[in-house]
Design an enzyme around this catalytic site. Structure first.
Site, short mmCIF file in Angstrom:
data_model
loop_
_atom_site.label_atom_id
_atom_site.label_comp_id
_atom_site.label_asym_id
_atom_site.label_seq_id
_atom_site.Cartn_x
_atom_site.Cartn_y
_atom_site.Cartn_z
CE LYS A 91 32.27 33.97 -14.82
NZ LYS A 91 33.12 34.10 -13.63
CG ASP A 133 33.93 32.08 -10.36
OD1 ASP A 133 34.78 31.42 -10.99
OD2 ASP A 133 33.15 32.87 -10.91
#
Ligand code: ATR
Length: 278
Positions: free
Chosen positions: A71, A108
């Site tokens: 990420k 997210d």
């Protein structure tokens, strides 16, 4: 599923990638909406991540998700970043633009807040929120809460320096000692666990909910088990609880819509389908 030569392609890059629920989740939607497309698990070693990303436009991919450990690396490697990805400092969704450039997004926090709103429509941003944990998952949750209008956030973490760093960076956050986590619940409208405590195989989260209003919402980003002991304790005393599985499902929506051109829905049958394989 039979693909045509025009099938749209996406996937998830991770290392390892075998644990990822995303192929199952996106596969369900592709099937449900009868889309000529595929979503593949892409096992990409850390040293190959830039190369693999750059191959996406050449291979005709619409984009991909990225998961652990990529990420942060992908955050640095893409051409453009969305505002929310910049704030979170990590990317979980990559979109290939028409000119072949790569845009990095982070969904997210979006998944967290959409799940919260769906599971607890009565939740209001005006009241303080208590957030447990200052790891990678906490940042997305904090940014999403602030964007939703929560101005009073109490953040507590075993390693206080990590909480202080997040508070310094994001502002509007009061850091509470981990030992005092049960004493900072007064007037809170929301309690969120972002730590790994309570997850299968991890130690339990020890916390007294005595000081929490009955009207407060309690949510856990842990979804294995689905009903953590925190959620069980909260439910027993009458609080609305929201489990962590919905966050996983909702964070997938923006990517699917961008790659396959259809806004997908989070439904009970999707939840059931993903749950069967947890
Ligand atoms: P993630 O990126 O999934 O959030 P992480 O960065 O390792 O994972 O963060 C895990 C979180 O759970 C952290 O807040 C961590 O606290 P520390 O910052 O002190 O490590 C918390 N955590 C994990 N095990 C814990 C334990 N035994 N007691 C208290 N907190 C714990």
């Amino acid at each position: 599923m039979i693909l045509s030569g025009k099938a749209k392609l996406a996937g998830v890059m991770g290392w390892p990638v075998g644990h990822s629920r995303s192929p199952r989740l996106h596969g369900f939607w592709l099937e449900k909406y009868g889309i000529d497309g595929a979503y593949l698990p892409l096992a990409v070693a850390p040293e190959k991540i830039s190369q693999a990303l750059r191959a996406l436009p050449s291979l005709g991919f619409q984009g991909c998700n990225v998961t652990i450990p990529h990420k942060e690396a992908v955050y640095k490697a893409v051409d453009h970043l969305t505002e929310r990805a910049k704030k979170i400092g990590a990317v979980n969704t990559v979109i290939v633009n028409e000119d072949g450039a790569l845009t990095g997004d982070n969904t997210d926090g979006y998944g967290f807040i959409e799940n919260l709103k769906a599971g607890a429509p009565e939740w209001k941003a005006e009241n303080p929120a208590v957030v447990l944990g200052a790891g990678g998952a906490a940042r997305g949750v904090l940014v999403a809460l602030q964007e939703a209008g929560v101005s009073d956030i109490r953040l507590t973490n075993r390693t206080v320096e990590r909480a202080e760093a997040l508070a310094a960076d994001l502002g509007g956050i009061t850091v509470i000692d981990w030992e005092d986590r049960s004493d900072c619940l007064k007037d809170a409208g929301l309690l969120v666990n972002t730590t790994s405590l309570g997850m299968t195989g991890q130690p339990p989260l020890e916390m007294s909910l005595e000081g929490l209003n009955n009207s407060a919402v309690v949510t856990d980003i842990v979804y294995s088990p689905l009903k953590t002991s925190l959620l069980e304790a909260a439910e027993t005393r009458g609080n609305t609880v929201v489990d962590g599985l919905g966050m996983l499902l909702h964070q997938a929506r923006p990517g699917f819509a961008a790659w396959f051109g259809k806004e997908p829905e989070v439904t009970d049958d999707l939840r059931q389908f993903v749950l069967e394989d947890l």
